[in-house]
Design a protein around this motif. Structure first.
Motif, PDB file in Angstrom:
ATOM      1  N   PHE A  89       0.630  -1.093  -0.070  1.00 34.93           N
ATOM      2  CA  PHE A  89      -0.090  -0.006  -0.033  1.00 34.93           C
ATOM      3  C   PHE A  89       0.881   1.322   0.346  1.00 34.93           C
ATOM      4  O   PHE A  89       0.634   2.259  -0.739  1.00 34.93           O
ATOM      5  N   ARG A  92      -2.531  -0.916  -4.684  1.00 39.83           N
ATOM      6  CA  ARG A  92      -3.841  -1.288  -3.662  1.00 39.83           C
ATOM      7  C   ARG A  92      -4.087  -2.711  -3.932  1.00 39.83           C
ATOM      8  O   ARG A  92      -4.616  -3.371  -2.949  1.00 39.83           O
ATOM      9  N   TYR A 117      -7.712   0.186   2.975  1.00 39.78           N
ATOM     10  CA  TYR A 117      -7.020  -0.048   1.809  1.00 39.78           C
ATOM     11  C   TYR A 117      -7.917  -0.073   0.350  1.00 39.78           C
ATOM     12  O   TYR A 117      -7.457   0.293  -0.691  1.00 39.78           O
ATOM     13  N   LYS A 118      -9.199  -0.264   0.894  1.00 40.69           N
ATOM     14  CA  LYS A 118     -10.090  -0.243  -0.279  1.00 40.69           C
ATOM     15  C   LYS A 118     -10.481   0.934  -0.561  1.00 40.69           C
ATOM     16  O   LYS A 118     -10.800   1.319  -1.761  1.00 40.69           O
ATOM     17  N   GLU A 128      -6.259   6.621  -0.728  1.00 41.12           N
ATOM     18  CA  GLU A 128      -5.474   6.668  -1.735  1.00 41.12           C
ATOM     19  C   GLU A 128      -4.025   5.813  -1.162  1.00 41.12           C
ATOM     20  O   GLU A 128      -3.658   6.001  -0.085  1.00 41.12           O
ATOM     21  N   PRO A 129      -3.479   4.848  -1.965  1.00 35.32           N
ATOM     22  CA  PRO A 129      -2.345   4.045  -1.614  1.00 35.32           C
ATOM     23  C   PRO A 129      -1.283   5.000  -1.527  1.00 35.32           C
ATOM     24  O   PRO A 129      -0.801   5.566  -2.802  1.00 35.32           O
TER      25      PRO A 129
END
Length: 426
Positions: free
Chosen positions: A363, A368, A398-399, A402-403
């Motif tokens: 991440f 992602r 994580y879903k 923003e990674p």
């Protein structure tokens, strides 16, 4: 050269070997980790600006005057440990049971240190009562030592839920006289905690959750306190070191004289070599974080990885400090990612914490899909309910988020802070 793939493949070969884990394979993994370190240093130099989460590098730590004496750790042995002889703890105020002031020859005494307001003590109460039910008929005498006044303890004991769980003797110790005899000699003050003695000799102490095995051996007459003495003494020395480190860190947060904390950590490593990695990892986190020494810090971290190529705790801690330390302004993402992959391989893909850290590493690098995949695997592997819930929360983040790397959070000075030394008490 794809050094990340090589370190993972080498770790796989290392862990698939037989239980003997030959010196040749250890050397092989160390060689690959060395390659990792060199490549990560190059990457860090090329991409420092992209991997920094702060617009500018925090100011360097203030130099410590050469005339100022650096703190150092000196070994002071505990007075309470398995095999030690101590006095009967002073307990003049019993609110339940028969008052005691001396050891009856041959009788086993169990002193339980607790507080009426301690949540952990309440959680352990059913465990302790089960021990009372099993071992009181076998000659053990249980005495609860409450860190409260009798005016507080008496009505608390009268509550139906407490009356059921605390049927054994209870004494009050509001001035800590008994605690000083039992707890302070271990350099730790923990609750709940039970101390087991016979004829003034300390047989064992620890949390009620892990008391069943030593209690059974004591009852059977097969217990030898000398067999665990060295481990308990080492724990006490480490606890005293942590107390001193905490006190110095508090001062450094006010003065910025981080070399003082680093010097103390180095002295602890010299004096307690068996626990060296614990304090070396703390030094690593301090160097890349508040001490603002990323170049030296990552070099130190890479040396630790080389020294402990198959130690899951070391690898995981290096990764977590790098990726999620709030005061880390410059995160070496390649270093953390390679070690996260190595930790997952060393854990044979079955270590939940390693999988969770690999997800965080992905991440942080902007991937992602891989983060979600490995976080889902970490949830499936995690057997602790509370950690599983936190993993699930992280998965949702994580879903949707923003990674990117964890943001840098500079330390905000406490208003009105002075340079006076602060003593940390446990």
């Amino acid at each position: 050269m794809d050094w990340m793939r090589e370190v993972t493949e080498s770790a796989s070969r290392f862990m698939s070997a037989d239980a003997s884990r030959s010196t040749k394979r250890v050397v092989e993994l160390q060689r690959v980790l060395a390659t990792l370190c060199m490549a990560a240093t190059t990457m860090m130099t090329m991409n420092a600006s992209a991997q920094s989460n702060a617009p500018t590098q925090p100011p360097a730590a203030a130099p410590t005057p050469k005339t100022q004496k650096m703190p150092r750790y000196t070994v002071v042995l505990p007075t309470v440990y398995p095999g030690a002889t101590i006095a009967f703890p002073p307990l003049p105020n019993f609110v339940q049971g028969t008052p005691r002031s001396a050891f009856e020859p041959g009788r086993v005494y169990v002193f339980e240190c607790f507080s009426t307001t301690c949540g952990h003590c309440a959680e352990a109460a059913p465990i302790l009562e089960a021990l009372v039910h099993e071992f009181a008929p076998r000659g053990f005498e249980f005495i609860g030592v409450a860190a409260d006044t009798c005016e507080v303890v008496a009505p608390w004991l009268a509550l139906p839920e407490n009356k059921k769980l605390y049927a054994h003797s209870i004494a009050c110790d509001p001035d800590r006289a008994a605690q000083r005899v039992l707890q302070d000699g271990t350099f730790q003050n923990l609750s709940p905690r039970v101390f087991v003695l016979r004829d003034g000799i300390v047989l064992w102490y620890g949390h009620p959750e892990i008391a069943q095995k030593p209690f059974a051996a004591i009852a059977a007459g097969t217990w030898n306190p000398e067999s665990i003495k060295s481990d308990f003494v080492a724990n006490a020395l480490a606890a005293r070191a942590k107390n001193q480190i905490t006190s110095v860190l508090t001062q450094c947060e006010k003065t910025g004289e981080w070399p003082r904390a680093l010097a103390l950590l180095d002295s602890v490593v010299r004096e307690i070599p068996d626990r060296a990695s614990t304090f070396q990892l703390q030094k690593f986190g301090l160097m890349i974080g508040p001490a603002a020494m990323p170049t030296e810090g990552y070099a130190f971290g890479k040396a630790l990885a080389l020294q402990h190529p198959s130690d899951l705790v070391v690898l995981r801690t290096l990764v977590r400090s790098t990726l999620s330390g709030p005061q880390v302004a410059q995160r070496d993402l390649d270093f953390a990612f390679a070690l996260a992959r190595a930790a997952d391989v060393v854990g044979k893909g079955q270590d939940a914490r390693a999988a969770e850290l690999l997800a965080l590493a992905y991440f942080s690098r902007g991937d992602r899909a891989q983060a979600i995949e490995h976080q889902t695997r970490a949830i499936a592997l995690q057997t602790t309910a509370k950690l599983r819930v936190s993993y699930e929360t992280q998965l949702e983040m994580y879903k949707t988020n923003e990674p990117k790397p964890v943001p840098y959070t500079p330390k905000i000075p406490v208003a009105g802070a002075t340079d006076d030394a602060t003593t940390h008490s446990r």
